[in-house]
Design an enzyme around this catalytic site. Structure first.
Site, short mmCIF file in Angstrom:
data_model
loop_
_atom_site.label_atom_id
_atom_site.label_comp_id
_atom_site.label_asym_id
_atom_site.label_seq_id
_atom_site.Cartn_x
_atom_site.Cartn_y
_atom_site.Cartn_z
N ALA A 36 4.66 -8.74 0.47
CA ALA A 36 5.80 -8.31 1.26
C ALA A 36 6.43 -9.48 2.01
CB ALA A 36 5.37 -7.22 2.25
N SER A 56 3.88 0.18 8.73
CA SER A 56 2.49 -0.11 8.47
C SER A 56 1.64 0.98 9.12
CB SER A 56 2.10 -1.48 9.04
OG SER A 56 0.71 -1.71 8.94
N ARG A 57 0.39 1.12 8.66
CA ARG A 57 -0.52 2.03 9.36
C ARG A 57 -0.90 1.48 10.72
NH1 ARG A 57 -3.20 2.68 3.99
NH2 ARG A 57 -2.59 4.72 3.17
N TYR A 78 4.04 5.10 7.73
CA TYR A 78 4.95 5.07 6.59
C TYR A 78 5.94 6.24 6.64
CZ TYR A 78 1.36 1.89 4.79
OH TYR A 78 0.47 0.86 4.64
N HIS A 99 0.18 3.03 -4.77
CA HIS A 99 1.58 3.01 -5.22
C HIS A 99 2.12 4.40 -5.50
CE1 HIS A 99 1.64 -1.49 -6.59
NE2 HIS A 99 1.45 -1.34 -5.31
N LYS A 117 4.43 -4.27 -8.90
CA LYS A 117 3.60 -4.16 -10.09
C LYS A 117 2.15 -4.42 -9.68
CE LYS A 117 3.45 -8.69 -9.87
NZ LYS A 117 2.62 -8.97 -8.70
N ARG A 185 -9.53 -6.72 -1.91
CA ARG A 185 -8.97 -5.61 -2.69
C ARG A 185 -9.20 -5.82 -4.20
NH1 ARG A 185 -4.29 -6.90 -5.23
NH2 ARG A 185 -3.26 -8.83 -4.59
N ASP A 198 -3.68 -6.85 -11.59
CA ASP A 198 -3.10 -7.85 -10.69
C ASP A 198 -2.53 -9.05 -11.44
OD1 ASP A 198 -3.04 -8.03 -7.63
OD2 ASP A 198 -3.60 -10.07 -8.18
#
Length: 351
Positions: A36, A56-57, A78, A99, A117, A185, A198
């Site tokens: 981002a 954001s959370r 969000y 996503h 993506k 992640r 990824d």
């Protein structure tokens, strides 16, 4: 004297518009992670658009991101972001595992969406997102940024015109040392980790650009102790008979180059084939370089401006998909990666 036929071969000019010429729209960024940051920077320096909100959370993370990029509004959820009436489109930058849910959240709020993506974890999830957008007539585009770069348009043009003859083979690799000491992640199945989604999405998408829909897919992989792929090798066959040999790894660094070989000549993409600074060479059958086109940008961050600009053009034109990366292509790539995961034994929680 008759000159050899390949003396006349030259690379075509890219048909890609300047990102600054695209209409200005107002972006909302969902999930202010690393990707981002690149996107927000690219929008600010490379387009007429602007990021006007971030969600954001963690409200603290949203505020930090807003301060860094002079974004006027920061939200700690969000839901608040997608409800912002002054946001024209949402950029989803969360992990792959999120996503689907985040794209659907934006769509349900009536917002067009650009989804990082890999588009989703699976083709089934992709179909859900595209169906929801279709019901509302909203624009949805996969943020496979390389597809919108000028040098990819050169490749596209070469394939369309048959400049290098009949397609024979495609080679592409993408390897970075991101495991075991990289982002957490990538090692987590619950976050749809592994090399394929990824890193492998780049060579898979590139092969799809060149060969089209595969008629066969074969894959082998090495999995981590948590069951995600550390290294994967893929072979595909296109409808025209061309073959693709693709590889990805998060366990080591590879050249990240690509080759498109035809019966008359080949294309070589060097300097990270999917990046904004990649150089394309046109090489004949006797290994002579006939033409060369250096990459236009040395900063990959600026390369993200091309996808943002394409999205803005499509949105203002009332389109629901981009002709450069239509929904059918996004689905094909997801279906190919589903097949690869099936063959290598990568299963995400809940599947």
């Amino acid at each position: 004297m008759t000159l050899p036929i390949d003396v006349a071969l030259r690379l075509p000019e890219p048909r890609t518009p300047d990102p600054h010429d695209a209409p200005a729209i107002r972006w909302g960024v969902l999930a202010p992670g690393g990707i981002a940051h690149a996107f927000a920077d690219a929008v600010a320096v490379g387009t007429a658009s602007s990021v006007v909100a971030v969600g954001s959370r963690s409200r603290e993370r949203a505020l930090d991101f807003a301060d860094e990029f002079a974004i006027p509004r920061a939200y700690g959820s969000y839901e608040e972001l997608v409800a912002d009436t002054e946001v024209d489109a949402i950029y989803v930058a969360s992990p792959h595992s999120e996503h689907r849910d985040h794209a659907l959240l934006a769509i349900e709020a009536g917002k067009p969406v650009l989804v990082e993506k890999a588009f989703t974890r699976s083709a089934a999830e992709a179909r859900e997102v595209l169906a929801a957008a279709g019901r509302q007539g909203l624009l949805v585009v996969e943020a496979m940024w390389s597809r919108f770069l000028p040098h990819y348009d050169v490749v596209r043009h070469v394939v369309e015109t048959g400049l290098i003859g009949e397609l024979v083979s495609v080679f592409a690799d993408h390897g970075q040392r991101l495991y075991p000491d990289g982002p957490a992640r990538l090692s987590q199945p619950e976050l749809a980790g592994g090399a394929l989604l990824d890193l492998g999405v780049y060579p898979v998408s590139f092969a799809d650009l060149v060969l089209g829909a595969p008629t066969s897919v074969s894959a082998a992989g090495t999995l981590t102790d948590l069951g995600v792929d550390a290294t994967t090798t893929i072979t595909v066959t296109g409808a025209g008979g061309g073959h693709g040999v693709l590889s990805c790894t998060m366990a080591g660094v590879t050249p990240c180059t690509a080759v498109v070989a035809g019966t008359e000549a080949r294309l070589e993409l060097s300097g990270t084939f999917y990046g904004a600074g990649s150089t394309i060479r046109l090489v004949n059958r006797t290994n002579e370089v006939l033409d060369e086109r250096p990459g236009g940008l040395t900063d990959d961050v600026r390369g993200f401006s091309y996808e943002a600009a394409e999205f803005a053009r499509c949105l203002v034109a009332g389109e629901t998909e981009s002709p450069l990366l239509p929904h059918a292509t996004t689905l094909r790539v997801m279906e190919t990666m589903d097949d690869v995961r099936r063959q290598t034994g990568v299963v995400y929680p809940g599947e």
